[in-house]
Design a protein around this motif. Structure first.
Motif, PDB file in Angstrom:
ATOM      1  N   PHE A  73      78.322  57.512  -3.431  1.00 57.97           N
ATOM      2  CA  PHE A  73      76.915  57.151  -3.223  1.00 57.97           C
ATOM      3  C   PHE A  73      76.711  56.144  -2.094  1.00 57.97           C
ATOM      4  O   PHE A  73      75.574  55.821  -1.743  1.00 57.97           O
ATOM      5  N   ASP A  74      77.784  55.627  -1.547  1.00 59.23           N
ATOM      6  CA  ASP A  74      77.654  54.759  -0.371  1.00 59.23           C
ATOM      7  C   ASP A  74      77.086  55.531   0.819  1.00 59.23           C
ATOM      8  O   ASP A  74      76.617  54.921   1.789  1.00 59.23           O
ATOM      9  N   ALA A  75      77.113  56.852   0.745  1.00 59.31           N
ATOM     10  CA  ALA A  75      76.586  57.671   1.835  1.00 59.31           C
ATOM     11  C   ALA A  75      75.060  57.679   1.862  1.00 59.31           C
ATOM     12  O   ALA A  75      74.451  58.040   2.869  1.00 59.31           O
ATOM     13  N   ILE A  76      74.435  57.270   0.762  1.00 65.46           N
ATOM     14  CA  ILE A  76      72.966  57.250   0.712  1.00 65.46           C
ATOM     15  C   ILE A  76      72.457  56.140   1.623  1.00 65.46           C
ATOM     16  O   ILE A  76      72.987  55.021   1.601  1.00 65.46           O
ATOM     17  N   PRO A  77      71.415  56.410   2.420  1.00 64.44           N
ATOM     18  CA  PRO A  77      70.880  55.382   3.337  1.00 64.44           C
ATOM     19  C   PRO A  77      70.527  54.098   2.605  1.00 64.44           C
ATOM     20  O   PRO A  77      69.919  54.127   1.530  1.00 64.44           O
ATOM     21  N   LYS A  78      70.923  52.956   3.183  1.00 68.91           N
ATOM     22  CA  LYS A  78      70.710  51.661   2.545  1.00 68.91           C
ATOM     23  C   LYS A  78      69.237  51.366   2.335  1.00 68.91           C
ATOM     24  O   LYS A  78      68.858  50.756   1.328  1.00 68.91           O
ATOM     25  N   ASN A  79      68.384  51.777   3.275  1.00 66.72           N
ATOM     26  CA  ASN A  79      66.943  51.543   3.119  1.00 66.72           C
ATOM     27  C   ASN A  79      66.400  52.252   1.889  1.00 66.72           C
ATOM     28  O   ASN A  79      65.556  51.712   1.164  1.00 66.72           O
ATOM     29  N   TYR A  80      66.884  53.467   1.662  1.00 63.61           N
ATOM     30  CA  TYR A  80      66.427  54.240   0.506  1.00 63.61           C
ATOM     31  C   TYR A  80      66.811  53.536  -0.791  1.00 63.61           C
ATOM     32  O   TYR A  80      66.006  53.445  -1.724  1.00 63.61           O
ATOM     33  N   VAL A  81      68.030  53.022  -0.843  1.00 67.90           N
ATOM     34  CA  VAL A  81      68.495  52.300  -2.025  1.00 67.90           C
ATOM     35  C   VAL A  81      67.658  51.044  -2.231  1.00 67.90           C
ATOM     36  O   VAL A  81      67.239  50.729  -3.356  1.00 67.90           O
ATOM     37  N   MET A  82      67.375  50.322  -1.143  1.00 69.53           N
ATOM     38  CA  MET A  82      66.598  49.082  -1.231  1.00 69.53           C
ATOM     39  C   MET A  82      65.182  49.359  -1.746  1.00 69.53           C
ATOM     40  O   MET A  82      64.672  48.645  -2.608  1.00 69.53           O
ATOM     41  N   TYR A  83      64.542  50.420  -1.228  1.00 74.38           N
ATOM     42  CA  TYR A  83      63.175  50.741  -1.661  1.00 74.38           C
ATOM     43  C   TYR A  83      63.146  51.197  -3.111  1.00 74.38           C
ATOM     44  O   TYR A  83      62.194  50.906  -3.837  1.00 74.38           O
ATOM     45  N   ASN A  84      64.183  51.896  -3.554  1.00 77.51           N
ATOM     46  CA  ASN A  84      64.262  52.280  -4.962  1.00 77.51           C
ATOM     47  C   ASN A  84      64.385  51.055  -5.855  1.00 77.51           C
ATOM     48  O   ASN A  84      63.738  50.972  -6.909  1.00 77.51           O
ATOM     49  N   PHE A  85      65.201  50.106  -5.430  1.00 77.35           N
ATOM     50  CA  PHE A  85      65.373  48.870  -6.189  1.00 77.35           C
ATOM     51  C   PHE A  85      64.061  48.087  -6.241  1.00 77.35           C
ATOM     52  O   PHE A  85      63.656  47.592  -7.304  1.00 77.35           O
ATOM     53  N   LEU A  86      63.376  47.994  -5.097  1.00 77.53           N
ATOM     54  CA  LEU A  86      62.096  47.282  -5.038  1.00 77.53           C
ATOM     55  C   LEU A  86      61.061  47.957  -5.931  1.00 77.53           C
ATOM     56  O   LEU A  86      60.281  47.291  -6.621  1.00 77.53           O
ATOM     57  N   TYR A  87      61.054  49.279  -5.938  1.00 79.39           N
ATOM     58  CA  TYR A  87      60.118  50.047  -6.771  1.00 79.39           C
ATOM     59  C   TYR A  87      60.338  49.704  -8.251  1.00 79.39           C
ATOM     60  O   TYR A  87      59.376  49.464  -8.991  1.00 79.39           O
ATOM     61  N   MET A  88      61.594  49.672  -8.672  1.00 80.25           N
ATOM     62  CA  MET A  88      61.898  49.371 -10.062  1.00 80.25           C
ATOM     63  C   MET A  88      61.518  47.947 -10.426  1.00 80.25           C
ATOM     64  O   MET A  88      61.021  47.680 -11.532  1.00 80.25           O
ATOM     65  N   ILE A  89      61.730  47.009  -9.492  1.00 81.37           N
ATOM     66  CA  ILE A  89      61.389  45.606  -9.734  1.00 81.37           C
ATOM     67  C   ILE A  89      59.887  45.453  -9.962  1.00 81.37           C
ATOM     68  O   ILE A  89      59.437  44.792 -10.909  1.00 81.37           O
ATOM     69  N   VAL A  90      59.087  46.045  -9.074  1.00 82.80           N
ATOM     70  CA  VAL A  90      57.626  45.955  -9.192  1.00 82.80           C
ATOM     71  C   VAL A  90      57.168  46.580 -10.500  1.00 82.80           C
ATOM     72  O   VAL A  90      56.333  46.017 -11.217  1.00 82.80           O
ATOM     73  N   GLN A  91      57.714  47.745 -10.818  1.00 82.07           N
ATOM     74  CA  GLN A  91      57.308  48.462 -12.024  1.00 82.07           C
ATOM     75  C   GLN A  91      57.690  47.688 -13.284  1.00 82.07           C
ATOM     76  O   GLN A  91      56.894  47.574 -14.225  1.00 82.07           O
ATOM     77  N   PHE A  92      58.889  47.139 -13.310  1.00 86.75           N
ATOM     78  CA  PHE A  92      59.390  46.478 -14.520  1.00 86.75           C
ATOM     79  C   PHE A  92      58.763  45.109 -14.734  1.00 86.75           C
ATOM     80  O   PHE A  92      58.450  44.730 -15.874  1.00 86.75           O
ATOM     81  N   PHE A  93      58.546  44.345 -13.648  1.00 86.82           N
ATOM     82  CA  PHE A  93      58.112  42.964 -13.803  1.00 86.82           C
ATOM     83  C   PHE A  93      56.605  42.761 -13.647  1.00 86.82           C
ATOM     84  O   PHE A  93      56.105  41.686 -13.992  1.00 86.82           O
ATOM     85  N   PHE A  94      55.886  43.731 -13.129  1.00 89.13           N
ATOM     86  CA  PHE A  94      54.456  43.523 -12.907  1.00 89.13           C
ATOM     87  C   PHE A  94      53.554  44.405 -13.765  1.00 89.13           C
ATOM     88  O   PHE A  94      52.491  43.971 -14.195  1.00 89.13           O
TER      89      PHE A  94
END
Length: 256
Positions: A73-94
């Motif tokens: 999974f290191d082959a997945i673009p880092k930006n895509y991983v970062m935006y997925n993480f940010l999406y989960m953070i916003v959804q879970f905490f807000f």
């Protein structure tokens, strides 16, 4: 309503009907909560999702899958991983801030006290810091207990009412999580079934809303996501009222 909730554990579909009644009787208040809390969250999620889509726009999926099969999974673009993480953070905490405002309105209705959207939103935001602390404890507890003692899903379900306890009981994070566990004790499988059914209902509502909107906004992904999620959130408030009532019902029986 409080007399009924104080006497015995209400059946699931009766709770849903009660939740629907609170939603319909306070629709103006719920609509304001929707626009003040849920809509901005859905807007941010749509923006993050658009960035996530854009980050994969120039990626050849065949090559990506080949790379994943060789380097992982290191082959997945880092930006895509970062935006997925940010999406989960916003959804879970807000998103729970909106649910907490709905729970506050529900609790006031159960006690037959007047409440307006300003009070509900203000109390919810005021408890935001308490919620974040509780959320971190809940995550860590789920992780640690999942490794050492029980499957993580057990504590995840047992502690899932913690933000209802924060807003309704006005207690600290540790109390909120322990109170949630007390309300689920002896009812874990029933609670798990309720959560799965409610998630199923929410999925069907979302699917129907997006299906209808796709006819008119199919070419405008950003608008489709924002408007679709906001309309879905408005109907999902019925389920948040119902979950609040499940917690209130069990809380009152425990106190009794």
């Amino acid at each position: 309503m409080i007399n009924e909730l104080n006497q015995y554990e209400i059946g699931f579909f009766n709770i849903l009907n009660m939740g629907k009644k609170i939603w319909s009787d306070n629709m103006k208040t719920m609509a304001f909560i929707l626009m003040i809390i849920f809509f901005p969250i859905n807007l941010v999620l749509s923006i993050v999702n658009q960035f996530r889509i854009d980050s994969m726009a120039n990626v050849n999926m065949d090559i990506l899958f080949q790379n994943i099969s060789t380097v992982g999974f290191d082959a997945i673009p880092k930006n895509y991983v970062m935006y997925n993480f940010l999406y989960m953070i916003v959804q879970f905490f807000f998103e729970p801030l909106g649910i907490m405002a709905v729970a506050y309105v529900t609790w006031k209705c159960v006690k037959k006290e007047s409440v307006n959207y300003k009070e509900a939103v203000s109390i919810s935001l005021e408890k935001g810091g308490m919620f974040i602390i509780s959320a971190f404890i809940y995550i860590m507890l789920t992780f640690v207990v999942g490794i050492l003692i029980f499957p993580a899903i057990y504590i995840a379900i047992a502690g899932s009412f913690y933000f209802y306890a924060i807003i309704i009981d006005n207690k600290n994070p540790l109390y909120a999580i322990s109170q949630s566990i007390r309300t689920v004790r002896g009812r874990w499988f029933r609670t798990f079934a309720y959560l799965m059914i409610i998630d199923g209902f929410k999925y069907v509502v979302s699917l129907a809303v997006f299906y209808i909107l796709d006819i008119f906004l199919g070419q405008h992904i950003f608008m489709l996501n924002t408007i679709g999620a906001t309309i879905s959130s408005f109907f999902n408030i019925i389920f948040y009222c119902s979950m609040s009532l499940i917690y209130i019902n069990r809380k009152l029986l425990l106190e009794k």
